[in-house]
Design a protein around this motif. Structure first.
Motif, PDB file in Angstrom:
ATOM      1  N   GLN A  44      -0.934  -8.130  -5.040  1.00 54.73           N
ATOM      2  CA  GLN A  44      -2.233  -7.723  -4.504  1.00 54.73           C
ATOM      3  C   GLN A  44      -2.601  -8.615  -3.334  1.00 54.73           C
ATOM      4  O   GLN A  44      -2.098  -9.723  -3.207  1.00 54.73           O
ATOM      5  N   VAL A  45      -3.466  -8.092  -2.470  1.00 54.78           N
ATOM      6  CA  VAL A  45      -3.918  -8.827  -1.309  1.00 54.78           C
ATOM      7  C   VAL A  45      -5.436  -8.748  -1.295  1.00 54.78           C
ATOM      8  O   VAL A  45      -6.000  -7.674  -1.501  1.00 54.78           O
ATOM      9  N   THR A  46      -6.083  -9.886  -1.081  1.00 55.56           N
ATOM     10  CA  THR A  46      -7.544  -9.866  -1.033  1.00 55.56           C
ATOM     11  C   THR A  46      -8.004  -9.915   0.413  1.00 55.56           C
ATOM     12  O   THR A  46      -7.685 -10.850   1.141  1.00 55.56           O
ATOM     13  N   ILE A  47      -8.737  -8.861   0.829  1.00 58.54           N
ATOM     14  CA  ILE A  47      -9.321  -8.834   2.162  1.00 58.54           C
ATOM     15  C   ILE A  47     -10.828  -8.998   1.960  1.00 58.54           C
ATOM     16  O   ILE A  47     -11.442  -8.161   1.300  1.00 58.54           O
ATOM     17  N   PRO A  48     -11.412 -10.060   2.481  1.00 55.14           N
ATOM     18  CA  PRO A  48     -12.824 -10.336   2.171  1.00 55.14           C
ATOM     19  C   PRO A  48     -13.743  -9.137   2.425  1.00 55.14           C
ATOM     20  O   PRO A  48     -14.615  -8.845   1.613  1.00 55.14           O
ATOM     21  N   ARG A  98       0.792  -1.226   0.000  1.00 54.89           N
ATOM     22  CA  ARG A  98       0.000   0.000   0.000  1.00 54.89           C
ATOM     23  C   ARG A  98       0.825   1.277   0.000  1.00 54.89           C
ATOM     24  O   ARG A  98       0.287   2.365  -0.152  1.00 54.89           O
ATOM     25  N   GLU A 114       0.092 -15.029  -3.905  1.00 53.18           N
ATOM     26  CA  GLU A 114      -0.723 -13.952  -4.453  1.00 53.18           C
ATOM     27  C   GLU A 114       0.050 -12.642  -4.413  1.00 53.18           C
ATOM     28  O   GLU A 114       0.026 -11.860  -5.356  1.00 53.18           O
ATOM     29  N   GLY A 144     -12.277  -5.993  -0.103  1.00 45.63           N
ATOM     30  CA  GLY A 144     -11.982  -6.202  -1.516  1.00 45.63           C
ATOM     31  C   GLY A 144     -10.496  -6.372  -1.737  1.00 45.63           C
ATOM     32  O   GLY A 144      -9.733  -6.563  -0.791  1.00 45.63           O
ATOM     33  N   THR A 145     -10.088  -6.294  -2.977  1.00 48.65           N
ATOM     34  CA  THR A 145      -8.692  -6.550  -3.313  1.00 48.65           C
ATOM     35  C   THR A 145      -7.891  -5.257  -3.296  1.00 48.65           C
ATOM     36  O   THR A 145      -8.287  -4.264  -3.893  1.00 48.65           O
ATOM     37  N   VAL A 146      -6.793  -5.295  -2.590  1.00 48.05           N
ATOM     38  CA  VAL A 146      -5.904  -4.137  -2.548  1.00 48.05           C
ATOM     39  C   VAL A 146      -4.746  -4.406  -3.493  1.00 48.05           C
ATOM     40  O   VAL A 146      -4.006  -5.374  -3.307  1.00 48.05           O
ATOM     41  N   SER A 147      -4.613  -3.580  -4.538  1.00 45.93           N
ATOM     42  CA  SER A 147      -3.508  -3.782  -5.476  1.00 45.93           C
ATOM     43  C   SER A 147      -2.409  -2.781  -5.179  1.00 45.93           C
ATOM     44  O   SER A 147      -2.654  -1.717  -4.629  1.00 45.93           O
ATOM     45  N   ASP A 160       1.039 -11.169  -8.283  1.00 46.68           N
ATOM     46  CA  ASP A 160       0.178 -10.071  -8.743  1.00 46.68           C
ATOM     47  C   ASP A 160       0.332  -8.813  -7.910  1.00 46.68           C
ATOM     48  O   ASP A 160      -0.254  -7.790  -8.219  1.00 46.68           O
TER      49      ASP A 160
END
Lengths: 454, 289
Positions: free
Chosen positions: B155-159, B124, B149, B162-165, B153
């Motif tokens: 990016q991290v997916t936080i349910p 971030r 992941e 959403g996805t933080v790129s 890519d």
């Protein structure tokens, strides 16, 4: 061949040499090559290495294949062209004299570039075998090394190095290393020429040696053995790390009621977290019985060293060596003992294990059962190391059956390929009916096996 | 997109200015890692400067360093992100039950209650960042899956969010001592660099640059001894870090000449096993005390 063809061929050759190069990695290599300039061969090599080789032991194989597919030069190179106006034989007495003088100078100064040039010349001049039939290579490293015989320059080189202020042992070692370098360069150049003649695919299949952990104990050369010995300690450390991790993972033993109830007070009597007693790791005694006769001595020593490096995993280890008589060697392995000393004292113990000097499994097993019957009990595991080649003598199968029956587990490690078991004087198939016979030909298999038994 | 290094030569020069002497392969691989935006996996024995390379890249490019030290039992909550549940609890109690469920729900899963851990904060960050994942072989296999992941890519997916790129791809360095074979999936995504003990020339340069007060003659003697020690069959060969320590020891003891007696007295700085020391004394023919 276009650049892409070379690349594809190179990747294919790496795969057949046992490196797992994925399609994605091949693409990475291409996009990496786009980013660098190609004027330097070492840059290309490093780029390929960074993208394709993900395991250091494979680097040797990679380098060998790279040298075949991306050769240093083609034909005799620039040097070859102006040295040789080819009329008359190139391999003549005076030429050899002159060449050996030049080689001696280059070895004395340790100039790698000069050595490389001389290696090219050596193969061109002394290693050519023109006029051989199709399918046979017309260059030979063996012939050129025989003609030049760099080993004969050893004494002179040592003397020169002594003059530079090195002590005798150091000079000997440095001289050996430089001559070894030259030999390797000549071999490499011959490979390059053969590859040029017959296409790289052919050479890559034949000449690339397996990596050190896949190399057969029985096929190892002296220098390989030294390298393997260096591998033993890191291998033991890796295995130990893996073991503790696995034991941690399954450490939860039975419920510890007292601690669970005690902890539940904090949450108003509801046992939110349960506490468990640590599981007691299972440890057994290990009895190693190993054949130290010439044919399998190396293999036995490696296994012994590895077992001892991992001795914390067992409650006790006792080791016996035999040829046709049995002798206990447990006391040679003190904790923290020096590897080289242990190896030396093991070599000495061989003379004690010999009565007549011919391997006799039957006799050795009988003597073991007589003298050290107490070693094997219901808590101990028996590990026998050897190729089972007993010179057609009595096999003492009932004795072995009895030993196996008394032990908790029993294994027999055999350094030969299973297809040789039971051929000639090998009794591996007959012993194999009594005790589980495991194939163990290289460090990788040895590591797997030792991990399995602890 | 950030350009980390202009060319391999540029990488070598700038890393040297940052106090890290590279060889050609290291500079090239560092450059490639930046140019291709692929993580760099460094393997090698302890003390050859794996972690130091990551720090040097950060210094050379003026980027911030985010470090994730791996250990056994490292999990998602300590590597990626965690919800600050104590604060969430306070928030619910503070509202006093006046808000409806959906309002509260939307409220407590926001940035404010997110505790970012190294992997997420590296992604971030807006400034150029070097992400160092140290001793990745110490983790469990599950953590590797978590890294996949992030590494491929960025990016991290936080349910709940959403996805933080990544706004700007970090320069990722993974180090490993090879106590465990990493999974193919991780290796495939990385460039690989094996750092080994340097040759005598480079080691001398490293020692003199790290320990400025050291005399040229002593440095040469010291490196000679260390090179000879590495040729012996030892349990643990001395690393660069240990030769630097040795040089510092000599400075501290104000020794201007590395003779046999000094070597024997200070051998403990470079060799950490009793049997190794005995072997060294024997092989180097030093007079033992």
């Amino acid at each position: 061949m276009s650049l892409l063809d070379t690349h594809i061929g190179f990747v294919e050759a790496l795969r057949s040499a046992g490196l797992s190069v994925s399609l994605a990695e091949g693409l990475d290599a291409i996009s990496a090559l786009e980013q660098v300039s190609w004027h330097d061969r070492e840059t290309v090599r490093a780029t390929y290495a960074a993208t394709l080789v993900k395991r250091q032991p494979q680097r040797v194989t990679f380098d060998a294949v790279f040298d075949i597919y991306y050769p240093r030069l083609i034909g005799g190179g620039v040097a070859g062209e102006d040295v040789d106006p080819v009329d008359g034989p190139r391999d003549t007495g005076p030429e050899l004299e002159r060449f050996r003088e030049a080689l001696a100078d280059a070895l004395a100064s340790g100039d790698l570039q000069a050595l490389q040039d001389l290696a090219v010349e050596a193969v061109a001049r002394f290693g050519a075998m023109p006029g051989r039939g199709p399918g046979l290579s017309s260059w030979s490293a063996y012939t050129s090394l025989q003609r030049v015989s760099p080993a004969e320059l050893m004494d002179r080189l040592v003397k020169g190095l002594l003059g530079e202020g090195l002590d005798a042992e150091q000079a000997q070692r440095a001289a050996g290393r430089r001559i070894g370098d030259f030999t390797r360069l000549v071999e490499g150049d011959a490979r390059r020429r053969i590859a040029e003649e017959k296409g790289p695919e052919h050479v890559a299949d034949v000449t690339v040696r397996p990596t050190i952990d896949r190399l057969d104990f029985t096929a190892a050369r002296r220098s390989d053995l030294e390298e393997m010995r260096r591998e033993i300690y890191p291998l033991a450390r890796r295995l130990a790390a893996r073991l503790t991790k696995e034991q941690h993972a399954q450490r939860r033993g039975p419920l510890d009621v007292r601690r669970t109830v005690r902890a539940s007070i904090a949450t108003g009597g509801v046992p939110l977290t349960t506490h468990h007693r640590p599981k007691r790791p299972h440890r057994s005694d290990l009895v190693v019985l190993c054949d130290v006769s010439g044919s399998v001595a190396n293999f036995a020593q490696f296994t012994l060293l590895l077992v001892y490096a991992l001795r914390e995993a067992f409650s006790g280890v006792r080791a016996f060596t035999f040829v046709d008589d049995v002798v206990e060697v447990s006391d040679r392995f003190r904790p923290g003992a020096d590897v080289v000393e242990v190896m030396e004292s093991l070599a000495q113990s061989i003379s004690h294990a010999t009565l007549w000097g011919r391997t006799n499994y039957g006799r050795a097993l009988t003597r073991f059962a007589e003298q050290h019957a107490d070693a094997i009990g219901p808590k101990s595991s028996l590990l026998i190391l050897g190729d089972g080649r007993s010179n057609y003598s009595d096999l003492a199968l009932p004795v072995l059956g009895d030993l196996v029956g008394r032990a908790r587990h029993a294994w027999w490690l055999n350094p030969e390929h299973p297809r040789h078991w039971g051929t000639g004087d090998s009794a591996a198939d007959r012993y194999g009916e009594i005790v589980r016979m495991v194939e163990c030909r290289n460090l990788a298999q040895l590591g797997e096996f030792v991990h399995e038994i602890v | 997109m950030t350009t980390w290094f202009e060319s391999p030569a540029d990488a070598a020069v700038r890393l040297r200015e940052a106090g890290y002497l590279t060889d050609d392969a290291t500079a090239l691989t560092a450059y490639l890692s930046g140019a291709l935006e692929k993580p760099l996996l460094i393997e090698g024995p302890a003390g050859v400067g794996k972690t130091e390379l990551a720090k040097a890249v950060a210094r050379a490019t003026g980027a911030g360093l985010v470090r994730l030290q791996c250990y056994e039992g490292l999990d998602e909550a300590r590597a990626l992100y965690e919800w600050n549940y104590k604060k969430q609890l306070l928030r619910i109690q503070a509202s006093g039950g006046e808000d409806s469920w959906s309002e509260t729900h939307d409220d407590i899963f926001t940035e404010e209650f997110l505790l970012t851990r190294p992997l997420l904060s590296a992604i971030r960050r807006d400034e150029p960042t070097v992400l160092l994942i140290d001793e990745v072989d110490k983790t469990d296999v599950e953590v590797e899956g978590l890294l996949l992941e992030v590494l491929s890519d960025f990016q991290v997916t936080i349910p709940e969010l959403g996805t933080v790129s990544a706004t700007r791809r970090p320069f990722v360095v993974l180090t490993s001592n090879a106590t465990r074979e990493l999974s193919e999936a991780v290796k495939r995504r990385c460039l690989f660099l094996h750092l080994d003990y340097p040759d005598a020339e480079r080691e001398r340069a490293i020692v003199t640059s790290q320990v400025p007060g050291l005399e040229e003659k002593v440095a040469r003697q010291l490196v000679d001894v260390v090179v000879r020690l590495r040729e012996l069959e030892l349990k643990k060969a001395p690393s660069i870090a240990e030769s630097v320590d040795w040089a510092r020891t000599l400075i501290a003891l104000e020794i201007g000449e590395l003779d046999e007696e000094t070597v024997v007295r200070t051998l403990g700085v470079v060799l950490k096993h009793a049997s190794d020391q005995r072997r060294a004394v024997k092989e180097l023919k030093l007079a033992s005390r």
